[in-house]
Design a protein around this motif. Structure first.
Motif, PDB file in Angstrom:
ATOM      1  N   HIS A  36      22.656  59.438  53.643  1.00 30.28           N
ATOM      2  CA  HIS A  36      23.769  58.937  54.436  1.00 30.28           C
ATOM      3  C   HIS A  36      24.909  59.962  54.460  1.00 30.28           C
ATOM      4  CE1 HIS A  36      27.244  56.420  55.543  1.00 30.28           C
ATOM      5  NE2 HIS A  36      26.355  55.754  56.260  1.00 30.28           N
ATOM      6  N   ALA A  37      25.166  60.577  53.312  1.00 32.94           N
ATOM      7  CA  ALA A  37      26.259  61.555  53.214  1.00 32.94           C
ATOM      8  C   ALA A  37      26.023  62.770  54.104  1.00 32.94           C
ATOM      9  CB  ALA A  37      26.437  61.996  51.760  1.00 32.94           C
ATOM     10  N   TRP A  45      20.598  52.478  60.715  1.00 26.01           N
ATOM     11  CA  TRP A  45      20.164  52.036  59.392  1.00 26.01           C
ATOM     12  C   TRP A  45      19.894  50.539  59.456  1.00 26.01           C
ATOM     13  CZ3 TRP A  45      20.227  55.809  55.526  1.00 26.01           C
ATOM     14  CH2 TRP A  45      20.882  56.997  55.858  1.00 26.01           C
ATOM     15  N   THR A  74      27.187  52.733  52.770  1.00 25.80           N
ATOM     16  CA  THR A  74      26.263  52.644  51.628  1.00 25.80           C
ATOM     17  C   THR A  74      26.963  52.128  50.392  1.00 25.80           C
ATOM     18  OG1 THR A  74      26.672  54.951  51.005  1.00 25.80           O
ATOM     19  CG2 THR A  74      24.818  54.519  52.470  1.00 25.80           C
ATOM     20  N   GLU A 116      18.874  47.544  49.649  1.00 26.69           N
ATOM     21  CA  GLU A 116      20.260  47.503  49.195  1.00 26.69           C
ATOM     22  C   GLU A 116      20.326  46.735  47.884  1.00 26.69           C
ATOM     23  OE1 GLU A 116      22.864  47.679  53.261  1.00 26.69           O
ATOM     24  OE2 GLU A 116      22.031  45.731  52.706  1.00 26.69           O
ATOM     25  N   PRO A 117      21.110  47.205  46.920  1.00 31.73           N
ATOM     26  CA  PRO A 117      21.918  48.412  47.022  1.00 31.73           C
ATOM     27  C   PRO A 117      21.025  49.644  47.177  1.00 31.73           C
ATOM     28  CG  PRO A 117      21.988  47.537  44.781  1.00 31.73           C
ATOM     29  CD  PRO A 117      21.208  46.573  45.603  1.00 31.73           C
ATOM     30  N   VAL A 118      21.568  50.644  47.873  1.00 32.93           N
ATOM     31  CA  VAL A 118      20.784  51.829  48.195  1.00 32.93           C
ATOM     32  C   VAL A 118      20.570  52.703  46.961  1.00 32.93           C
ATOM     33  CG1 VAL A 118      21.552  51.839  50.602  1.00 32.93           C
ATOM     34  CG2 VAL A 118      22.778  53.224  48.917  1.00 32.93           C
ATOM     35  N   THR A 119      19.500  53.479  47.001  1.00 35.06           N
ATOM     36  CA  THR A 119      19.220  54.442  45.934  1.00 35.06           C
ATOM     37  C   THR A 119      20.147  55.643  46.079  1.00 35.06           C
ATOM     38  OG1 THR A 119      17.591  55.599  47.286  1.00 35.06           O
ATOM     39  CG2 THR A 119      16.768  53.788  45.899  1.00 35.06           C
ATOM     40  N   ASP A 120      20.206  56.461  45.054  1.00 41.19           N
ATOM     41  CA  ASP A 120      20.980  57.704  45.161  1.00 41.19           C
ATOM     42  C   ASP A 120      20.456  58.558  46.305  1.00 41.19           C
ATOM     43  OD1 ASP A 120      22.703  57.132  43.099  1.00 41.19           O
ATOM     44  OD2 ASP A 120      21.699  58.409  41.628  1.00 41.19           O
ATOM     45  N   ARG A 169      21.850  57.232  49.490  1.00 37.34           N
ATOM     46  CA  ARG A 169      23.293  57.527  49.529  1.00 37.34           C
ATOM     47  C   ARG A 169      23.510  58.989  49.938  1.00 37.34           C
ATOM     48  NH1 ARG A 169      24.166  55.536  45.089  1.00 37.34           N
ATOM     49  NH2 ARG A 169      24.752  53.475  45.790  1.00 37.34           N
ATOM     50  N   TRP A 170      22.673  59.886  49.417  1.00 39.93           N
ATOM     51  CA  TRP A 170      22.739  61.302  49.788  1.00 39.93           C
ATOM     52  C   TRP A 170      22.370  61.492  51.253  1.00 39.93           C
ATOM     53  CZ3 TRP A 170      17.979  64.087  50.682  1.00 39.93           C
ATOM     54  CH2 TRP A 170      18.192  65.410  51.087  1.00 39.93           C
ATOM     55  N   ASP A 206      12.678  54.488  50.119  1.00 36.85           N
ATOM     56  CA  ASP A 206      13.994  54.580  49.495  1.00 36.85           C
ATOM     57  C   ASP A 206      14.210  55.895  48.758  1.00 36.85           C
ATOM     58  OD1 ASP A 206      15.112  52.102  50.306  1.00 36.85           O
ATOM     59  OD2 ASP A 206      13.822  51.087  48.857  1.00 36.85           O
TER      60      ASP A 206
END
Length: 175
Positions: A90-91, A106, A175, A80-84, A87-88, A26
């Motif tokens: 994914h971005a 994913w 995310t 989930e919820p995803v870590t920062d 999230r990055w 994660d």
């Protein structure tokens, strides 16, 4: 059979048919682009952000590999919820992976409970060679191991395909 670890770029350049990456953490080591993202910089937009040299080298290697007809797939198992950090990832996945030719899925960790998984992240090359990656508890690089043992390769191939089959395509995962 464990062997000396080849240079990663040479290993990827040796792929003839497939290169599959399984990621199961994660968070990983600090990354300057992650720091920029956390600071609000638009790292997912090429017109607004210049990626560091290492990312550009990766992009060239992926383009070269895909252009040879090698199918590159990346599967990420995430809490989930995803870590920062996730999230990055994914971005930037559209720009950093998908746009270059990688296929990315994913899999929420809760959907992987009944899968037999290897203990470490890895690259599987042509369903014949495995490069395991080791990380410390806080995500720092700790080493790697190259393996061509048929039983290990079979286990890894089966695990990757199970994750891939259940995984959600990048374009559909939120995310």
């Amino acid at each position: 059979m464990t062997q000396s670890v080849p240079d990663f770029a040479a290993l990827l350049r040796s792929a003839e048919h497939s290169a599959c990456h399984l990621e199961m953490r994660d968070s990983y080591m600090d990354d300057p682009v992650f720091a920029d993202w956390r600071a609000g910089k638009p790292v997912d937009r090429p017109e607004a952000y210049q990626l560091p040299h290492e990312y550009q080298e990766w992009a060239s290697l992926v383009r070269e590999t895909v252009a040879r007809g090698v199918v590159m797939r990346r599967a990420r198992i995430v809490s989930e919820p995803v870590t920062d950090y996730i999230r990055w990832e994914h971005a930037i996945t559209e720009r950093h992976n998908v746009a270059l030719g990688e296929r990315v899925r994913w899999l929420p960790r809760r959907l992987a409970s009944d899968l037999a998984l290897p203990g470490n992240d890895l690259w599987l090359i042509d369903e014949r060679r495995v490069l395991f990656h080791w990380f410390t508890g806080d995500g720092e690089w700790a080493g790697h191991e190259f393996n061509e043992d048929p039983a290990t390769v079979k286990m890894v191939t089966t695990a990757f395909e199970a994750v891939w089959d259940r995984g959600i395509p990048h374009s559909e995962y939120v995310t």
